[in-house]
Motif scaffolding. Structure first.
Motif, mmCIF file in Angstrom:
data_model
loop_
_atom_site.group_PDB
_atom_site.id
_atom_site.type_symbol
_atom_site.label_atom_id
_atom_site.label_comp_id
_atom_site.label_asym_id
_atom_site.label_seq_id
_atom_site.Cartn_x
_atom_site.Cartn_y
_atom_site.Cartn_z
ATOM 1 N N LEU A 164 6.831 12.006 -9.850
ATOM 2 C CA LEU A 164 7.472 11.231 -10.891
ATOM 3 C C LEU A 164 8.139 12.260 -11.772
ATOM 4 O O LEU A 164 7.580 13.134 -12.493
ATOM 5 N N PHE A 165 9.420 11.973 -11.771
ATOM 6 C CA PHE A 165 10.103 13.069 -12.578
ATOM 7 C C PHE A 165 11.171 12.159 -13.718
ATOM 8 O O PHE A 165 12.065 11.594 -13.586
ATOM 9 N N ILE A 166 10.488 12.767 -14.940
ATOM 10 C CA ILE A 166 11.034 12.050 -16.154
ATOM 11 C C ILE A 166 12.169 12.956 -16.573
ATOM 12 O O ILE A 166 12.178 14.222 -16.810
ATOM 13 N N SER A 167 13.368 12.362 -16.514
ATOM 14 C CA SER A 167 14.423 13.034 -17.247
ATOM 15 C C SER A 167 15.574 12.317 -17.963
ATOM 16 O O SER A 167 15.482 11.042 -17.585
ATOM 17 N N HIS A 168 16.617 12.879 -18.507
ATOM 18 C CA HIS A 168 17.630 12.274 -18.790
ATOM 19 C C HIS A 168 18.978 13.000 -18.362
ATOM 20 O O HIS A 168 20.206 12.760 -18.713
ATOM 21 N N GLY B 245 7.528 1.129 -8.757
ATOM 22 C CA GLY B 245 6.485 1.623 -7.937
ATOM 23 C C GLY B 245 7.189 2.909 -7.322
ATOM 24 O O GLY B 245 8.236 2.694 -6.554
ATOM 25 N N ALA B 246 6.420 3.969 -7.065
ATOM 26 C CA ALA B 246 6.672 5.097 -6.547
ATOM 27 C C ALA B 246 6.146 5.399 -5.159
ATOM 28 O O ALA B 246 4.921 5.095 -5.128
ATOM 29 N N ARG B 247 6.944 5.359 -4.098
ATOM 30 C CA ARG B 247 6.244 5.209 -2.871
ATOM 31 C C ARG B 247 5.737 6.652 -2.371
ATOM 32 O O ARG B 247 6.492 7.713 -2.862
ATOM 33 N N ARG B 248 4.878 6.832 -1.883
ATOM 34 C CA ARG B 248 4.084 7.908 -1.278
ATOM 35 C C ARG B 248 5.171 8.830 -0.630
ATOM 36 O O ARG B 248 5.951 8.241 0.424
ATOM 37 N N GLY B 249 5.302 10.038 -0.915
ATOM 38 C CA GLY B 249 6.011 11.094 -0.266
ATOM 39 C C GLY B 249 7.494 11.175 -0.555
ATOM 40 O O GLY B 249 8.610 11.340 0.018
ATOM 41 N N THR B 250 7.728 10.616 -2.083
ATOM 42 C CA THR B 250 9.114 10.410 -2.549
ATOM 43 C C THR B 250 9.190 11.283 -4.136
ATOM 44 O O THR B 250 8.062 11.324 -4.613
ATOM 45 N N VAL B 251 10.514 11.528 -4.442
ATOM 46 C CA VAL B 251 10.513 12.071 -5.787
ATOM 47 C C VAL B 251 11.022 10.556 -6.419
ATOM 48 O O VAL B 251 12.225 10.015 -5.945
ATOM 49 N N HIS B 252 10.678 10.074 -7.308
ATOM 50 C CA HIS B 252 10.730 8.856 -8.105
ATOM 51 C C HIS B 252 11.411 9.408 -9.515
ATOM 52 O O HIS B 252 10.315 9.734 -10.345
ATOM 53 N N ALA B 253 12.511 9.150 -9.880
ATOM 54 C CA ALA B 253 13.008 9.571 -11.151
ATOM 55 C C ALA B 253 12.886 8.452 -12.261
ATOM 56 O O ALA B 253 13.145 7.402 -11.921
ATOM 57 N N ILE B 254 12.385 8.675 -13.486
ATOM 58 C CA ILE B 254 12.544 7.748 -14.544
ATOM 59 C C ILE B 254 13.388 8.241 -15.738
ATOM 60 O O ILE B 254 13.192 9.417 -16.102
ATOM 61 N N VAL B 255 14.586 7.364 -15.819
ATOM 62 C CA VAL B 255 15.440 8.141 -16.659
ATOM 63 C C VAL B 255 15.600 7.038 -17.797
ATOM 64 O O VAL B 255 15.457 5.866 -17.639
ATOM 65 N N PRO C 1 0.858 -1.337 -0.136
ATOM 66 C CA PRO C 1 0.202 0.081 0.149
ATOM 67 C C PRO C 1 0.938 1.295 0.059
ATOM 68 O O PRO C 1 0.404 2.272 -0.263
ATOM 69 N N SER C 2 1.973 1.157 0.339
ATOM 70 C CA SER C 2 2.901 2.266 0.123
ATOM 71 C C SER C 2 3.456 2.803 -1.221
ATOM 72 O O SER C 2 3.860 4.039 -1.283
ATOM 73 N N ILE C 3 3.130 1.919 -2.050
ATOM 74 C CA ILE C 3 3.418 2.313 -3.349
ATOM 75 C C ILE C 3 1.853 3.100 -3.878
ATOM 76 O O ILE C 3 1.100 2.597 -4.303
ATOM 77 N N ARG C 4 2.206 4.517 -4.205
ATOM 78 C CA ARG C 4 1.373 5.346 -4.402
ATOM 79 C C ARG C 4 0.790 5.210 -6.148
ATOM 80 O O ARG C 4 -0.147 5.219 -6.189
ATOM 81 N N LEU C 5 2.000 5.040 -6.674
ATOM 82 C CA LEU C 5 1.570 4.935 -8.154
ATOM 83 C C LEU C 5 2.888 3.913 -8.970
ATOM 84 O O LEU C 5 4.166 4.099 -8.580
ATOM 85 N N GLY C 6 2.449 3.040 -9.538
ATOM 86 C CA GLY C 6 3.605 2.124 -10.384
ATOM 87 C C GLY C 6 3.021 1.456 -11.363
ATOM 88 O O GLY C 6 1.697 1.659 -11.911
ATOM 89 N N ASP D 139 -1.917 2.900 -4.899
ATOM 90 C CA ASP D 139 -1.990 2.437 -3.685
ATOM 91 C C ASP D 139 -2.025 1.110 -3.438
ATOM 92 O O ASP D 139 -2.604 0.446 -2.579
ATOM 93 N N GLY D 140 -1.136 0.604 -4.002
ATOM 94 C CA GLY D 140 -0.731 -0.939 -4.097
ATOM 95 C C GLY D 140 -1.601 -1.632 -4.535
ATOM 96 O O GLY D 140 -1.552 -3.119 -4.580
ATOM 97 N N ARG D 141 -2.685 -1.341 -5.250
ATOM 98 C CA ARG D 141 -3.832 -1.948 -5.876
ATOM 99 C C ARG D 141 -3.830 -2.008 -7.322
ATOM 100 O O ARG D 141 -3.605 -0.996 -8.076
ATOM 101 N N PRO D 142 -4.176 -3.202 -8.275
ATOM 102 C CA PRO D 142 -3.884 -3.069 -9.671
ATOM 103 C C PRO D 142 -5.232 -2.106 -9.876
ATOM 104 O O PRO D 142 -6.167 -1.947 -9.520
ATOM 105 N N THR D 143 -5.171 -1.261 -11.007
ATOM 106 C CA THR D 143 -6.058 -0.364 -11.395
ATOM 107 C C THR D 143 -5.989 -0.127 -12.774
ATOM 108 O O THR D 143 -5.134 -0.041 -13.642
#
Length: 233
Positions: A196-200, A27-37, A2-7, A65-69
């Motif tokens: 979610l921070f998309i960058s190179h 999986g991007a956890r709640r309250g974090t900056v998750h980079a996709i490079v 459930p700590s995976i907010r979006l993934g 929120d940890g569930r398939p959507t």
């Protein structure tokens, strides 16, 4: 978890013979900056379209929120609190910053008119929370690009988003503005939002991200905590 907010789990998307996303897990956890490079053509944009409901995977699913959507469209994703700041800003020319902020979600006064004072009060409360001050009466056409980007971010927060997807957000910014944006993203994450921070640009990614997922040719090569890896790696 459930700590995976979006993934994503096993997300696969084909366009004819092209495999744009190949069994992507992250999986991007709640309250974090998750980079996709990843480089151009790595499949980042296809994945982002799927995460905000603009496209659907051929296999696999989005995790919220940890569930398939399953998202039927962007409104579905937004109802789950997921908003995206696009490279081409979605602000309406000819309107002020304030009018753009509240567009389609205006506070209403008597006789259905927009309650400008209430809108100003709400804008005035939002901006300091983001650590910025803005001239809300400025026409959007007169606003410099970093201010427009800021209004895009504030507009998503105003409408209740707590997951922000930013696609190469620093491409349009000068170095001082990049530092300001990074500070804002960290602040939003510390308040419990998920970025979610998309960058190179690896130096930016290392400076702001908690976790980094690398995509190459549509596949996840790996995910690491920023503190456990290096730019060279």
């Amino acid at each position: 978890d459930p700590s995976i907010r979006l993934g994503a789990h096993g997300v696969t998307r084909r366009f004819g013979a092209l495999l744009a996303n190949d069994r992507i897990d992250f999986g991007a956890r709640r309250g974090t900056v998750h980079a996709i490079v990843g480089g151009n053509g790595a499949g980042k944009s296809t994945l982002m379209r799927i995460l905000q409901g603009m496209d659907r995977p051929d296999e696999g699913f989005v995790i919220v929120d940890g569930r398939p959507t399953v998202f039927l469209g962007p409104a579905d994703a937004f109802a789950s609190g997921i908003g995206m700041v696009h490279q081409e800003f979605m602000l309406v020319p000819g309107l002020t910053l304030l009018e753009n902020l509240v567009l389609a979600h205006e506070p209403v006064a008597a006789l259905g008119r927009t309650d400008r004072n209430k809108a100003l009060a709400e804008a005035g409360a939002l901006a300091p929370r983001a650590g910025v001050s803005l001239d809300w009466s400025m026409p959007v056409d007169a606003a410099p690009v970093h201010v427009r980007q800021l209004v895009e971010i504030l507009r998503l927060l105003y409408r209740g988003a707590d997951v922000l997807i930013l696609d190469e957000p620093t491409a349009v910014l000068a170095p001082a503005q990049v530092r300001e944006l990074m500070a804002l993203l960290r602040k939003l994450a510390e308040e419990g939002r998920t970025i979610l921070f998309i960058s190179h640009k690896l130096d930016e990614v290392m400076s702001v991200a908690d976790a980094i997922t690398v995509i190459r040719s549509g596949r996840v090569i790996g995910t690491a905590a920023a503190g456990d890896t290096s730019q060279a790696q």
